[in-house]
Design a protein around this motif. Structure first.
Motif, mmCIF file in Angstrom:
data_model
loop_
_atom_site.group_PDB
_atom_site.id
_atom_site.type_symbol
_atom_site.label_atom_id
_atom_site.label_comp_id
_atom_site.label_asym_id
_atom_site.label_seq_id
_atom_site.Cartn_x
_atom_site.Cartn_y
_atom_site.Cartn_z
ATOM 1 N N MET A 1 0.836 -1.168 0.000
ATOM 2 C CA MET A 1 0.000 0.000 0.000
ATOM 3 C C MET A 1 0.883 1.234 0.000
ATOM 4 O O MET A 1 1.947 1.228 0.599
ATOM 5 N N ILE A 2 0.408 2.268 -0.625
ATOM 6 C CA ILE A 2 1.081 3.562 -0.608
ATOM 7 C C ILE A 2 0.158 4.510 0.137
ATOM 8 O O ILE A 2 -1.016 4.659 -0.233
ATOM 9 N N VAL A 3 0.671 5.133 1.193
ATOM 10 C CA VAL A 3 -0.178 5.965 2.030
ATOM 11 C C VAL A 3 0.518 7.261 2.433
ATOM 12 O O VAL A 3 1.742 7.347 2.433
ATOM 13 N N LYS A 4 -0.307 8.234 2.780
ATOM 14 C CA LYS A 4 0.162 9.458 3.424
ATOM 15 C C LYS A 4 -1.016 10.039 4.193
ATOM 16 O O LYS A 4 -2.078 10.296 3.623
ATOM 17 N N ASN A 5 -0.835 10.185 5.481
ATOM 18 C CA ASN A 5 -1.860 10.758 6.361
ATOM 19 C C ASN A 5 -3.211 10.061 6.213
ATOM 20 O O ASN A 5 -4.239 10.695 6.016
ATOM 21 N N VAL B 1 3.522 -1.544 3.748
ATOM 22 C CA VAL B 1 3.004 -0.189 3.603
ATOM 23 C C VAL B 1 4.165 0.745 3.278
ATOM 24 O O VAL B 1 5.160 0.763 3.985
ATOM 25 N N THR B 2 4.012 1.491 2.197
ATOM 26 C CA THR B 2 4.979 2.528 1.846
ATOM 27 C C THR B 2 4.381 3.863 2.239
ATOM 28 O O THR B 2 3.345 4.260 1.718
ATOM 29 N N ARG C 1 4.590 -4.201 7.770
ATOM 30 C CA ARG C 1 5.954 -3.674 7.641
ATOM 31 C C ARG C 1 5.840 -2.331 6.942
ATOM 32 O O ARG C 1 5.196 -2.229 5.896
ATOM 33 N N VAL C 2 6.454 -1.325 7.519
ATOM 34 C CA VAL C 2 6.329 0.036 7.001
ATOM 35 C C VAL C 2 7.664 0.503 6.433
ATOM 36 O O VAL C 2 8.702 0.378 7.083
ATOM 37 N N PHE C 3 7.605 1.016 5.214
ATOM 38 C CA PHE C 3 8.773 1.574 4.544
ATOM 39 C C PHE C 3 8.538 3.059 4.325
ATOM 40 O O PHE C 3 7.435 3.471 3.980
ATOM 41 N N ASP C 4 9.574 3.853 4.521
ATOM 42 C CA ASP C 4 9.493 5.280 4.245
ATOM 43 C C ASP C 4 10.001 5.550 2.836
ATOM 44 O O ASP C 4 11.041 5.023 2.427
ATOM 45 N N PHE C 5 9.254 6.350 2.109
ATOM 46 C CA PHE C 5 9.655 6.765 0.767
ATOM 47 C C PHE C 5 9.329 8.246 0.630
ATOM 48 O O PHE C 5 8.159 8.620 0.567
#
Length: 83
Positions: free
Chosen positions: A1-5, A26-27, A45-49
């Motif tokens: 998944m790609i997420v922001k806020n 989750v990205t 698992r969360v990845f920062d991009f």
């Protein structure tokens, strides 16, 4: 998944597919709310991009980490997603 806020909707989304995927990736593209914590609370698992104003770059990074993706505002079984 790609997420922001997406803190407000992410938990419901992830809960709706609990038990379906072996792992949830989750990205996060720069959330300033509790999005990452909500994902981790559900075992993701969360990845920062860092956001580059380029969705394709975030998507390609996500694809390099996993295969299936869907939007945080959607929920339900992967064969039937609804807003």
């Amino acid at each position: 998944m790609i997420v922001k806020n997406e803190e407000e909707v992410l938990g419901r989304c992830l809960d709706s597919v609990a038990g379906f995927p072996d792992e949830i990736l989750v990205t996060d593209t720069g959330s300033t709310d509790g999005t990452k914590a909500a994902a981790r609370e559900r075992g993701a698992r969360v990845f920062d991009f860092p956001w580059r104003d380029d969705f394709a770059a975030a998507r390609n990074f996500s694809f390099s980490q996993g295969i299936l993706y869907f939007y945080a505002k959607k929920r339900g079984a992967p064969t039937y997603m609804e807003y």
